[in-house]
Write a protein that holds these residues in place. Structure first.
Motif, PDB file in Angstrom:
ATOM      1  N   PRO A  18       0.830  -1.208   0.000  1.00 44.11           N
ATOM      2  CA  PRO A  18       0.000   0.000   0.000  1.00 44.11           C
ATOM      3  C   PRO A  18       0.863   1.256   0.000  1.00 44.11           C
ATOM      4  O   PRO A  18       2.062   1.191   0.279  1.00 44.11           O
ATOM      5  N   SER A  19       0.255   2.376  -0.293  1.00 43.36           N
ATOM      6  CA  SER A  19       1.018   3.628  -0.255  1.00 43.36           C
ATOM      7  C   SER A  19       1.169   4.093   1.195  1.00 43.36           C
ATOM      8  O   SER A  19       0.527   3.570   2.106  1.00 43.36           O
ATOM      9  N   LEU A  20       2.025   5.090   1.388  1.00 43.46           N
ATOM     10  CA  LEU A  20       2.268   5.630   2.730  1.00 43.46           C
ATOM     11  C   LEU A  20       1.983   7.128   2.686  1.00 43.46           C
ATOM     12  O   LEU A  20       2.573   7.849   1.875  1.00 43.46           O
ATOM     13  N   LYS A  21       1.047   7.557   3.549  1.00 44.33           N
ATOM     14  CA  LYS A  21       0.614   8.961   3.497  1.00 44.33           C
ATOM     15  C   LYS A  21       1.071   9.732   4.725  1.00 44.33           C
ATOM     16  O   LYS A  21       0.876   9.297   5.857  1.00 44.33           O
ATOM     17  N   PHE A  22       1.661  10.888   4.458  1.00 42.16           N
ATOM     18  CA  PHE A  22       1.932  11.848   5.533  1.00 42.16           C
ATOM     19  C   PHE A  22       1.065  13.059   5.186  1.00 42.16           C
ATOM     20  O   PHE A  22       1.498  13.925   4.433  1.00 42.16           O
ATOM     21  N   GLY A  23      -0.172  13.084   5.687  1.00 41.16           N
ATOM     22  CA  GLY A  23      -1.100  14.146   5.305  1.00 41.16           C
ATOM     23  C   GLY A  23      -1.283  14.141   3.803  1.00 41.16           C
ATOM     24  O   GLY A  23      -1.636  13.119   3.206  1.00 41.16           O
ATOM     25  N   ASP A  24      -0.997  15.288   3.159  1.00 40.65           N
ATOM     26  CA  ASP A  24      -1.201  15.391   1.714  1.00 40.65           C
ATOM     27  C   ASP A  24      -0.029  14.823   0.902  1.00 40.65           C
ATOM     28  O   ASP A  24      -0.078  14.783  -0.320  1.00 40.65           O
ATOM     29  N   LEU A  25       1.025  14.383   1.554  1.00 36.21           N
ATOM     30  CA  LEU A  25       2.164  13.819   0.828  1.00 36.21           C
ATOM     31  C   LEU A  25       2.038  12.293   0.791  1.00 36.21           C
ATOM     32  O   LEU A  25       1.786  11.671   1.820  1.00 36.21           O
ATOM     33  N   VAL A  26       2.240  11.729  -0.380  1.00 34.73           N
ATOM     34  CA  VAL A  26       2.048  10.285  -0.527  1.00 34.73           C
ATOM     35  C   VAL A  26       3.270   9.649  -1.182  1.00 34.73           C
ATOM     36  O   VAL A  26       3.733  10.113  -2.224  1.00 34.73           O
ATOM     37  N   ALA A  27       3.786   8.592  -0.552  1.00 39.58           N
ATOM     38  CA  ALA A  27       4.821   7.766  -1.196  1.00 39.58           C
ATOM     39  C   ALA A  27       4.095   6.510  -1.692  1.00 39.58           C
ATOM     40  O   ALA A  27       3.335   5.899  -0.945  1.00 39.58           O
ATOM     41  N   ARG A  28       4.338   6.144  -2.942  1.00 35.01           N
ATOM     42  CA  ARG A  28       3.659   4.990  -3.536  1.00 35.01           C
ATOM     43  C   ARG A  28       3.951   3.696  -2.789  1.00 35.01           C
ATOM     44  O   ARG A  28       3.141   2.791  -2.730  1.00 35.01           O
ATOM     45  N   ILE A  29       5.147   3.593  -2.239  1.00 35.93           N
ATOM     46  CA  ILE A  29       5.591   2.367  -1.569  1.00 35.93           C
ATOM     47  C   ILE A  29       5.922   2.717  -0.109  1.00 35.93           C
ATOM     48  O   ILE A  29       6.628   3.706   0.141  1.00 35.93           O
ATOM     49  N   PRO A  30       5.454   1.899   0.853  1.00 35.55           N
ATOM     50  CA  PRO A  30       5.605   2.302   2.270  1.00 35.55           C
ATOM     51  C   PRO A  30       6.969   1.944   2.863  1.00 35.55           C
ATOM     52  O   PRO A  30       7.061   1.375   3.954  1.00 35.55           O
ATOM     53  N   ILE A  31       8.025   2.232   2.090  1.00 33.84           N
ATOM     54  CA  ILE A  31       9.375   1.909   2.564  1.00 33.84           C
ATOM     55  C   ILE A  31      10.181   3.201   2.669  1.00 33.84           C
ATOM     56  O   ILE A  31      10.337   3.930   1.679  1.00 33.84           O
ATOM     57  N   ILE A  32      10.676   3.455   3.875  1.00 32.82           N
ATOM     58  CA  ILE A  32      11.540   4.615   4.099  1.00 32.82           C
ATOM     59  C   ILE A  32      12.957   4.094   4.216  1.00 32.82           C
ATOM     60  O   ILE A  32      13.210   3.120   4.925  1.00 32.82           O
ATOM     61  N   GLN A  33      13.869   4.719   3.503  1.00 33.60           N
ATOM     62  CA  GLN A  33      15.295   4.367   3.665  1.00 33.60           C
ATOM     63  C   GLN A  33      15.797   5.185   4.840  1.00 33.60           C
ATOM     64  O   GLN A  33      15.726   6.409   4.829  1.00 33.60           O
ATOM     65  N   GLY A  34      16.242   4.501   5.888  1.00 34.07           N
ATOM     66  CA  GLY A  34      16.691   5.215   7.087  1.00 34.07           C
ATOM     67  C   GLY A  34      17.879   6.120   6.778  1.00 34.07           C
ATOM     68  O   GLY A  34      18.772   5.739   6.018  1.00 34.07           O
ATOM     69  N   GLY A  35      17.887   7.295   7.379  1.00 37.27           N
ATOM     70  CA  GLY A  35      19.022   8.204   7.231  1.00 37.27           C
ATOM     71  C   GLY A  35      20.256   7.552   7.835  1.00 37.27           C
ATOM     72  O   GLY A  35      20.179   7.012   8.945  1.00 37.27           O
ATOM     73  N   MET A  36      21.374   7.551   7.107  1.00 31.68           N
ATOM     74  CA  MET A  36      22.593   6.913   7.619  1.00 31.68           C
ATOM     75  C   MET A  36      23.785   7.842   7.449  1.00 31.68           C
ATOM     76  O   MET A  36      24.274   8.094   6.357  1.00 31.68           O
ATOM     77  N   GLY A  37      24.205   8.401   8.604  1.00 34.45           N
ATOM     78  CA  GLY A  37      25.412   9.207   8.593  1.00 34.45           C
ATOM     79  C   GLY A  37      26.580   8.271   8.821  1.00 34.45           C
ATOM     80  O   GLY A  37      26.366   7.125   9.158  1.00 34.45           O
ATOM     81  N   LYS A 152       6.982  17.983   6.475  1.00 33.92           N
ATOM     82  CA  LYS A 152       6.335  17.266   7.577  1.00 33.92           C
ATOM     83  C   LYS A 152       7.386  16.903   8.631  1.00 33.92           C
ATOM     84  O   LYS A 152       8.557  16.703   8.297  1.00 33.92           O
ATOM     85  N   LEU A 153       6.938  16.801   9.875  1.00 26.56           N
ATOM     86  CA  LEU A 153       7.866  16.544  10.983  1.00 26.56           C
ATOM     87  C   LEU A 153       7.591  15.168  11.596  1.00 26.56           C
ATOM     88  O   LEU A 153       6.496  14.918  12.125  1.00 26.56           O
ATOM     89  N   VAL A 154       8.566  14.284  11.501  1.00 30.33           N
ATOM     90  CA  VAL A 154       8.384  12.895  11.950  1.00 30.33           C
ATOM     91  C   VAL A 154       9.495  12.513  12.938  1.00 30.33           C
ATOM     92  O   VAL A 154      10.620  12.228  12.549  1.00 30.33           O
ATOM     93  N   PRO A 155       9.174  12.530  14.234  1.00 27.48           N
ATOM     94  CA  PRO A 155      10.180  12.119  15.229  1.00 27.48           C
ATOM     95  C   PRO A 155      10.464  10.616  15.171  1.00 27.48           C
ATOM     96  O   PRO A 155       9.610   9.829  14.766  1.00 27.48           O
ATOM     97  N   ILE A 156      11.672  10.250  15.580  1.00 22.79           N
ATOM     98  CA  ILE A 156      12.046   8.832  15.712  1.00 22.79           C
ATOM     99  C   ILE A 156      12.072   8.532  17.207  1.00 22.79           C
ATOM    100  O   ILE A 156      12.797   9.199  17.960  1.00 22.79           O
ATOM    101  N   VAL A 157      11.258   7.563  17.643  1.00 19.80           N
ATOM    102  CA  VAL A 157      11.160   7.270  19.078  1.00 19.80           C
ATOM    103  C   VAL A 157      11.376   5.784  19.322  1.00 19.80           C
ATOM    104  O   VAL A 157      11.337   4.978  18.391  1.00 19.80           O
ATOM    105  N   SER A 158      11.595   5.443  20.587  1.00 22.78           N
ATOM    106  CA  SER A 158      11.769   4.029  20.937  1.00 22.78           C
ATOM    107  C   SER A 158      10.778   3.578  22.002  1.00 22.78           C
ATOM    108  O   SER A 158      10.962   2.529  22.614  1.00 22.78           O
ATOM    109  N   SER A 159       9.746   4.376  22.264  1.00 19.34           N
ATOM    110  CA  SER A 159       8.727   3.950  23.246  1.00 19.34           C
ATOM    111  C   SER A 159       7.431   4.734  23.040  1.00 19.34           C
ATOM    112  O   SER A 159       7.430   5.842  22.482  1.00 19.34           O
ATOM    113  N   GLY A 160       6.344   4.124  23.525  1.00 16.80           N
ATOM    114  CA  GLY A 160       5.049   4.804  23.492  1.00 16.80           C
ATOM    115  C   GLY A 160       5.076   6.050  24.374  1.00 16.80           C
ATOM    116  O   GLY A 160       4.444   7.058  24.072  1.00 16.80           O
TER     117      GLY A 160
END
Ligand SMILES: Cc1cc2nc3c(=O)[nH]c(=O)nc-3n(C[C@H](O)[C@H](O)[C@H](O)COP(=O)(O)O)c2cc1C
Length: 385
Positions: A18-37, A152-160
């Motif tokens: 399925p697609s992945l929606k962040f409000g009005d922004l849509v990625a066709r594929i629900p895969i995010i490539q993690g940022g890697m420094g 869009k602002l998307v935090p990365i968290v490790s707990s509820g």
């Protein structure tokens, strides 16, 4: 089908990702490539991922390393190179979304955030701490530009708990809800938001914390009558893993390790080969000089560190707030920079728990195709309906 609101059956009767929606922004594929420094995911990898319909992410840690003036002017150099990398990625992109990963622990967090927003990136991903003031910077840049920006602002968290704190504080202070959450579990590569003893504790498994975050954001999403997508990260390796997390109610996944072993990954070939050559026993947990545990591949450099053979040096990079120059046994920025350049004798590579499964380097397109096929097969084989 929990969590799937845009999946559908094709003529061949197969379930498509399925697609992945962040409000009005849509990625066709629900895969995010993690940022890697440092340098592992720049415009090359990010635009290749976006062109497959996913979310490509430029990592900002030490991004200005190639600027000859970085030692004199680290903040300016990082912002200049970030601007260049975002523009290069946008020029090469025909599809997908572009994100930027900016860790809260970076000394120039605010400057990088404002640069990324001004360059109209689609999403800012921010972890390694709680990005409590992120919406403030968004407002400031919108006011300066005199227009509403799309980022869009998307935090990365490790707990509820962390997700709940961010929703509550952003709402009360800025009247803003996160546009999504990446939930990073203990099997991820790089710095980990857990205590060492929690890493193998089932109470902190990715499955458990994804469920916790979904529960934590539910009341906020319901009250605001909008979706807050929750993304699973850390140890997601196959299309079957993707199906598992989507069934649980995640809206997508973030993957790092798999993208290292691609032709388009921006690091040196020796960095990628370290993944191909890794055995299960090579994947290890280190105590990073910034005070967090990190997952990496064992090598002679890390052995020297554990034997106390590496000595601290004067800090020239000024990259992370939490790094104590006096106590750090080595400079992590220099070590990761060496690894990025393929000089593994003087550095090491971060890697996820599944890095030993990598057996070849493929193109980003090949990787997407195999993930899609596996997803399709797994979905029907294991579908509990
Ligand atoms: C080489 C490497 C570097 C990473 N650097 C960062 C980083 O700079 N910032 C960050 O938030 N996460 C970083 N991560 C974590 C990834 O973005 C991703 O969430 C994680 O690797 C997912 O787990 P996986 O590798 O099992 O797929 C890094 C991971 C790796 C493997």
């Amino acid at each position: 089908m929990p969590g799937i609101d845009s999946g559908y059956l094709t003529e061949e009767n197969s379930m498509q990702l399925p697609s992945l929606k962040f409000g009005d922004l849509v990625a066709r594929i629900p895969i995010i490539q993690g940022g890697m420094g440092v340098g592992v995911s720049l415009s090359g990898l990010a635009s290749a991922v976006a062109n497959e319909g996913g979310v490509g992410v430029i990592a900002t840690a030490m991004i200005g390393m190639k600027d000859p003036n970085r030692k004199k002017d680290p903040v300016g150099a990082d912002s200049r190179i970030l601007t260049d990398e975002i523009r290069k990625a946008h020029e090469n992109m025909t599809d997908g979304l572009l994100g930027v990963n900016i860790m809260c622990a970076l000394t120039n967090f605010k400057e990088l955030v404002t640069t990324a927003i001004a360059e109209q990136v689609d999403i800012i991903f921010s972890g390694a701490g709680l990005p409590l003031d992120l919406p403030q910077y968004l407002k400031e840049v919108s006011n300066d530009l005199k227009e509403k920006v799309r980022t869009k602002l998307v935090p990365i968290v490790s707990s509820g708990r962390a997700a709940n704190i961010l929703c509550r504080k952003w709402l009360s202070k800025f009247d803003y809800l996160p546009d999504g959450f990446v939930v990073e579990g203990p099997r991820a590569g790089g710095h980990l938001g857990f205590k060492p003893e929690q890493l193998n504790d089932p109470a902190f498994s990715l499955e458990k914390i994804v469920a916790d975050v979904i529960q934590a954001v539910k009341p906020y999403a319901e009250k605001a009558q909008r979706q807050i997508p929750v993304i699973a990260a850390g140890g997601v390796y196959t299309g079957g893993d993707i199906a598992k997390f989507l069934r649980m109610g995640a809206a997508g996944v973030q993957m790092g390790t798999r993208f290292v072993a691609t032709h388009e990954c921006d690091a040196d070939i020796a960095f990628k080969k370290a993944f191909v050559d890794a055995r299960r026993e090579d994947v290890t947990i280190i105590k990073s000089p910034v005070g967090l545990p990190g997952r990496a591949l064992k090598n002679s450099f890390l052995e020297d560190v554990s034997r106390g053979k590496r000595s601290p040096r004067k800090c020239v990079f000024k990259c992370l707030r939490s790094c104590d120059e006096q106590k750090a046994p080595y400079c992590i920025a220099q070590a990761l920079l060496n690894a990025y350049k393929g000089k593994l004798k003087n550095g090491f590579v971060f890697a996820g728990a599944n890095a030993y499964l990598v057996d070849k380097i493929v193109s980003v397109r090949e990787l997407f195709n195999s993930l899609k096929e596996e997803f399709d097969t797994f979905w029907y084989k294991e579908d509990p309906r």
